[in-house]
Design a protein around this motif. Structure first.
Motif, short mmCIF file in Angstrom:
data_model
loop_
_atom_site.label_atom_id
_atom_site.label_comp_id
_atom_site.label_asym_id
_atom_site.label_seq_id
_atom_site.Cartn_x
_atom_site.Cartn_y
_atom_site.Cartn_z
N ALA A 226 0.84 -1.20 0.00
CA ALA A 226 0.00 0.00 0.00
C ALA A 226 0.87 1.26 0.00
O ALA A 226 0.60 2.22 -0.72
CB ALA A 226 -0.93 -0.01 1.21
N GLU A 227 1.94 1.24 0.79
CA GLU A 227 2.85 2.39 0.82
C GLU A 227 3.54 2.57 -0.53
O GLU A 227 3.68 3.70 -1.02
CB GLU A 227 3.89 2.19 1.92
CG GLU A 227 3.31 2.23 3.34
CD GLU A 227 4.35 1.93 4.39
OE1 GLU A 227 5.49 1.54 4.00
OE2 GLU A 227 4.05 2.07 5.58
N ALA A 228 3.98 1.47 -1.13
CA ALA A 228 4.68 1.56 -2.42
C ALA A 228 3.74 2.06 -3.51
O ALA A 228 4.15 2.85 -4.37
CB ALA A 228 5.25 0.19 -2.80
N GLU A 229 2.49 1.60 -3.49
CA GLU A 229 1.54 2.07 -4.50
C GLU A 229 1.24 3.56 -4.32
O GLU A 229 1.13 4.31 -5.30
CB GLU A 229 0.26 1.25 -4.42
CG GLU A 229 0.43 -0.18 -4.96
CD GLU A 229 -0.83 -1.02 -4.80
OE1 GLU A 229 -1.67 -0.65 -3.95
OE2 GLU A 229 -0.96 -2.03 -5.50
N ALA A 230 1.10 4.00 -3.05
CA ALA A 230 0.88 5.43 -2.80
C ALA A 230 2.09 6.25 -3.25
O ALA A 230 1.95 7.32 -3.86
CB ALA A 230 0.60 5.66 -1.32
N THR A 231 3.28 5.76 -2.96
CA THR A 231 4.50 6.45 -3.39
C THR A 231 4.59 6.48 -4.91
O THR A 231 5.01 7.48 -5.50
CB THR A 231 5.73 5.75 -2.81
OG1 THR A 231 5.64 5.75 -1.37
CG2 THR A 231 7.01 6.46 -3.22
N HIS A 232 4.18 5.37 -5.54
CA HIS A 232 4.20 5.30 -7.01
C HIS A 232 3.30 6.38 -7.61
O HIS A 232 3.71 7.09 -8.53
CB HIS A 232 3.73 3.91 -7.44
CG HIS A 232 4.04 3.57 -8.87
ND1 HIS A 232 5.30 3.29 -9.33
CD2 HIS A 232 3.22 3.48 -9.95
CE1 HIS A 232 5.26 3.03 -10.62
NE2 HIS A 232 4.01 3.14 -11.02
N ARG A 233 2.09 6.50 -7.08
CA ARG A 233 1.18 7.54 -7.58
C ARG A 233 1.73 8.93 -7.31
O ARG A 233 1.64 9.83 -8.15
CB ARG A 233 -0.20 7.36 -6.94
CG ARG A 233 -0.95 6.12 -7.38
CD ARG A 233 -2.38 6.16 -6.90
NE ARG A 233 -2.46 6.14 -5.44
CZ ARG A 233 -2.54 5.04 -4.70
NH1 ARG A 233 -2.54 3.85 -5.30
NH2 ARG A 233 -2.63 5.11 -3.39
N GLN A 234 2.28 9.12 -6.12
CA GLN A 234 2.81 10.43 -5.77
C GLN A 234 3.97 10.82 -6.68
O GLN A 234 4.04 11.96 -7.17
CB GLN A 234 3.26 10.42 -4.31
CG GLN A 234 3.81 11.75 -3.83
CD GLN A 234 4.26 11.69 -2.38
OE1 GLN A 234 4.29 10.62 -1.79
NE2 GLN A 234 4.63 12.83 -1.82
N LEU A 235 4.87 9.89 -6.94
CA LEU A 235 6.01 10.18 -7.81
C LEU A 235 5.55 10.48 -9.23
O LEU A 235 6.08 11.39 -9.89
CB LEU A 235 6.99 9.00 -7.80
CG LEU A 235 7.80 8.82 -6.51
CD1 LEU A 235 8.57 7.51 -6.54
CD2 LEU A 235 8.76 9.99 -6.31
#
Length: 428
Positions: free
Chosen positions: A249-258
Motif C-alpha cells: 500500500a505504501e509503495a503504490e501510494a508512493t508510485h502515484r505520488q512520484l
C-alpha cells in the motif's frame, strides 16, 4: 447697342470680376502634409508568445522575420535545475517500481517479478535484480519456516502416536488385571484364595493406572505443543503477509505520488520551451539573446500569419486632425525608423477615436487614426508585420495668403453685389 445697355453690361462684367477674385482667393490653397508615427496592427489579434515563468534564454531557434510552422520551438529557457530534479524523481520512481513489483509478487505468492506492467522509464535492471534477490530470500525464509514447523509437528505426531499406543497397551493390561483381581477376590471370599495374591494384583493395577495417567498427560502435552507450533507458524505467516500488504500500500501510494510529481515537473519543463502557436512569420517584440532574463507574462514574440490583413494606427493631435484633407490618400512608409528597406504603401482613413493620451495643451487631446492599408501583398512579408513602426503622411489643405488678406472683402462682397444688381435693375 444703346448707351444704357452698354453701361449695364459693364457693370455686370465688373461685378463678375469682383466676384471671381475673392472666390479664387478664398478657394486657392497651398499644398502641405502632416506626418505622424505609428505601427502596423492586425485587423484581428495575432498570436503572441509569452513565458509563464521567469528564466534565462539559453537557445534561440529563430531570428526576426523567420517563417515557422505551428508548434515549432522558438526559444528554450534554462531548465538545468529542473532536469536535475526530474532525474532524481525518475530514479526514485524506478527504485519504488522495483519494490512495488516485488511486493506484488509476494502478495500473489508468484515469487517472480514481472516487469510487463512497467514502462521503460520505470525499469532499472539493477534495482530489479536487487529486489529479485530480496524476493528469493523471503521465499526461502517462508519455506524454511514451513519446513521447520512441519518437522516439529511430525515429531510431535510420531510421539503422540507412540504415547497413544503405549496408553492403549497399558489400558488393556489394566483391563486384564481387573479381571484377575475380580477372580482373586471371589476365590478369597470362598476361602480358596490367598490374600497376598489379591494384594499383588491390586498393586500392579495401581501402577498401571498411574502409568496410563502419565501417558495421557504426555499425549496432551504433545498435542498442545503441536497446537502452539501451528499457531506460531500461522502468526509468523500472517505477520509477514501483513507486512507485505502494508508495504505494498505504501509503495503504490508512493508510485502515484512520484508519477504526479513527475507530471507536474514535466509540465513545468515544457513551459521552458516556447513554441509557435500557429504558422507565420516571427516578430520579436523585445530584444532577446542567449542569456537574456525573460520575465513571466512578458510578450516576447508575435507570429504573423502570411495572409493576415493589417491596418495602421497613428496618433494625431486634435489641431492637426482638423486640417486633414477629407479624401486625400495617405502615404504609409514601412520601416523608416528601422534598418529595413523603406516600403511605401497607400491607405485610407477608416475611423478616428479619442486616444487615451493627451498633450496637455488647451487645444485638446490626441486621436487615434486607423488606416486601412492598400496594396499590402504576400511578398511584403516579413517586412510588413504587426508592430512594425511606420510613418503616415496625411495631405492637408492650407488657405493661401490672398485668402487671408481678402477675408473682409469676401464677407462684405455678397451684400454689395446684391445692392449693385438691384441698382442696375432700377436704372434699366
Amino acid at each position: 447697342m444703346t448707351f444704357r445697355r452698354q453701361k449695364r453690361l459693364g457693370l455686370l462684367t465688373a461685378l463678375a470680376l469682383c466676384l471671381a477674385l475673392p472666390v479664387w482667393g478664398y478657394l486657392a490653397s497651398v499644398g502641405s502634409a502632416v506626418h505622424a508615427t505609428g505601427t502596423l496592427t492586425p485587423v484581428t489579434p495575432i498570436p503572441v508568445v509569452t513565458s509563464s515563468v521567469s528564466a534565462r534564454a539559453v537557445t534561440l531557434h529563430v531570428a526576426d522575420g523567420d517563417w515557422v510552422d505551428a508548434g515549432a520551438t522558438l526559444i528554450e529557457l534554462d531548465r538545468s535545475a529542473l532536469d536535475e530534479d526530474l532525474a532524481s524523481l525518475r530514479a526514485a520512481l524506478r527504485a519504488n517500481s522495483a519494490r512495488l513489483l516485488r511486493l506484488r509478487a509476494e502478495r500473489d505468492e508468484s515469487w517472480v517479478i514481472a516487469v510487463g506492467s512497467l514502462t521503460a522509464t520505470e525499469i532499472d535492471a539493477d534495482r530489479i535484480r536487487s529486489e529479485s534477490s530480496i524476493l528469493a530470500a523471503r521465499h526461502r525464509s517462508l519455506d524454511l519456516l514451513a519446513e521447520q514447523s512441519e518437522q516439529r509437528l511430525q515429531q510431535l505426531a510420531d510421539a503422540a502416536r507412540g504415547l497413544t499406543a503405549q496408553a492403549e497397551a497399558v489400558l488393556r493390561q489394566i483391563e486384564l488385571l481387573k479381571e484377575d483381581r475380580d477372580a482373586a477376590a471371589s476365590l478369597q471370599e470362598r476361602g480358596l484364595g490367598r490374600a497376598d495374591r489379591l494384594r499383588s494384583i491390586e498393586q500392579s493395577l495401581a501402577a498401571l493406572e498411574g502409568r496410563h495417567q502419565e501417558l495421557s498427560a504426555n499425549l496432551s502435552q504433545a498435542r498442545a505443543k503441536a497446537d502452539e507450533i501451528r499457531i506460531a507458524r500461522d502468526q509468523e505467516i500472517n505477520a509477514r503477509r501483513l507486512e507485505t500488504l502494508t508495504g505494498l500500500a505504501e509503495a503504490e501510494a508512493t508510485h502515484r505520488q512520484l508519477h504526479g510529481q513527475i507530471a507536474i515537473l514535466e509540465a513545468t519543463i515544457a513551459e521552458r520551451r516556447l513554441t509557435a502557436p500557429s504558422a507565420g512569420h516571427v516578430s520579436f517584440l523585445q530584444p532577446i539573446s542567449e542569456g537574456t532574463l525573460v520575465r513571466a507574462g512578458t510578450a516576447l514574440i508575435s507570429v504573423q500569419p502570411r495572409s493576415e490583413p493589417l491596418d495602421a494606427v497613428v496618433s494625431l493631435p486634435a489641431g492637426a486632425l482638423a486640417r486633414l484633407s477629407a479624401n486625400g490618400p495617405v502615404q504609409i512608409h514601412l520601416g523608416p525608423t528601422t534598418d529595413l528597406p523603406d516600403l511605401v504603401l497607400t491607405g485610407q482613413i477608416d475611423r478616428v477615436i479619442p486616444s487615451t493620451k493627451t498633450d496637455g495643451t488647451p487645444n485638446g487631446g490626441y486621436f487615434d487614426v486607423q488606416l486601412s492599408v492598400q496594396g499590402l501583398e504576400r511578398d511584403h512579408f516579413p517586412v510588413a508585420r504587426a508592430g512594425l513602426p511606420i510613418i503616415a503622411v496625411f495631405p492637408i489643405d492650407e488657405r493661401s495668403p490672398i485668402a487671408m488678406l481678402i477675408q473682409p472683402i469676401t464677407r462684405y462682397f455678397p451684400r454689395a453685389s446684391e445692392q449693385a444688381i438691384a441698382g442696375g435693375a432700377e436704372g434699366g
